[in-house]
Design a protein around this motif. Sequence first.
Motif, PDB file in Angstrom:
ATOM      1  N   VAL A  49      -4.607   7.339  -5.054  1.00 45.68           N
ATOM      2  CA  VAL A  49      -3.392   8.030  -5.494  1.00 45.68           C
ATOM      3  C   VAL A  49      -2.356   8.027  -4.367  1.00 45.68           C
ATOM      4  N   GLU A  50      -2.797   8.337  -3.155  1.00 49.21           N
ATOM      5  CA  GLU A  50      -1.876   8.360  -2.018  1.00 49.21           C
ATOM      6  C   GLU A  50      -1.250   6.993  -1.793  1.00 49.21           C
ATOM      7  N   LYS A  54       2.752   6.176  -2.007  1.00 53.58           N
ATOM      8  CA  LYS A  54       3.444   5.705  -0.804  1.00 53.58           C
ATOM      9  C   LYS A  54       4.184   4.405  -1.089  1.00 53.58           C
ATOM     10  N   VAL A  55       3.520   3.477  -1.772  1.00 50.61           N
ATOM     11  CA  VAL A  55       4.172   2.211  -2.118  1.00 50.61           C
ATOM     12  C   VAL A  55       5.279   2.457  -3.141  1.00 50.61           C
ATOM     13  N   ARG A 116       4.969  -2.791   0.028  1.00 47.24           N
ATOM     14  CA  ARG A 116       3.561  -2.753   0.416  1.00 47.24           C
ATOM     15  C   ARG A 116       3.400  -3.119   1.890  1.00 47.24           C
ATOM     16  N   SER A 117       4.164  -4.107   2.354  1.00 45.73           N
ATOM     17  CA  SER A 117       4.094  -4.508   3.763  1.00 45.73           C
ATOM     18  C   SER A 117       4.552  -3.393   4.684  1.00 45.73           C
ATOM     19  N   GLN A 118       5.560  -2.639   4.245  1.00 45.57           N
ATOM     20  CA  GLN A 118       6.040  -1.516   5.052  1.00 45.57           C
ATOM     21  C   GLN A 118       4.985  -0.424   5.167  1.00 45.57           C
ATOM     22  N   LEU A 123      -0.853   2.832   6.502  1.00 42.79           N
ATOM     23  CA  LEU A 123      -1.842   3.291   5.527  1.00 42.79           C
ATOM     24  C   LEU A 123      -2.547   2.052   4.976  1.00 42.79           C
ATOM     25  N   SER A 124      -3.712   1.745   5.527  1.00 38.72           N
ATOM     26  CA  SER A 124      -4.386   0.481   5.196  1.00 38.72           C
ATOM     27  C   SER A 124      -4.748   0.371   3.712  1.00 38.72           C
ATOM     28  N   SER A 125      -5.006   1.502   3.049  1.00 36.94           N
ATOM     29  CA  SER A 125      -5.389   1.458   1.642  1.00 36.94           C
ATOM     30  C   SER A 125      -4.267   0.935   0.755  1.00 36.94           C
ATOM     31  N   ALA A 126      -3.037   0.892   1.266  1.00 37.39           N
ATOM     32  CA  ALA A 126      -1.926   0.340   0.498  1.00 37.39           C
ATOM     33  C   ALA A 126      -2.134  -1.145   0.211  1.00 37.39           C
ATOM     34  N   GLY A 127      -2.962  -1.790   1.012  1.00 35.78           N
ATOM     35  CA  GLY A 127      -3.267  -3.202   0.775  1.00 35.78           C
ATOM     36  C   GLY A 127      -4.027  -3.430  -0.517  1.00 35.78           C
TER      37      GLY A 127
END
Length: 205
Positions: A49-50, A54-55, A116-118, A123-127
Amino acid sequence: MMDKLDLTKADKTYYGAVKTPQLIELGAISYLTCTGRGEPGGEVFSQAVEALYKVGYAIKAICKKEARDFTVAKLEGLWWFDSDLPAASFPRVEWNWKLLIRQPDFVTSGNVEQARSQVVSRLSSAGQVSYEALSEGSCVQMLHIGPYSEEPASIARIHAFMTEQELRQNGLHHEIYLSDSRRTDSSVLKTILRLPVTDVRQNHK
């Protein structure tokens, strides 16, 4: 001053469920998604969820600079189980889910990749966040008001409607969380319950 797109107000078909089952038609819609397995509200779920939000907010910031501002949409979820048992009797830690945040039509894959790159640098989970289009087609939906634990009664009403209309499920159980469960009493939580369907009669022709 630029207009800000609010999808919950702009798309009454998608977000306008009522307290009785109804049949709707949906086209292809784009989402940020994150897929996982585990208890709703658990650590893995909360991290997903986070990452989505964030993205999502990074995309909003990018689009706002391009004079295309929008309100970040409500959290949604697709749910399924590796069993024929009812959800209530299946261990929550083994629930499969794909969390979704709907995106406006003007959002591009380039916007998503930039955002996503930002975010991934902090926040690694954004990958794990993906960008994809889903087309559910014909769906039966209903507004459920109350605790998530009482959803089975509303789902039973949806299935009864499907039986009456000679429809069968043709996709994953879909929920749209109109309320923030952290700030809303469980007795008045609003959740759209949606099931993609197909017409049994057409399949028999």
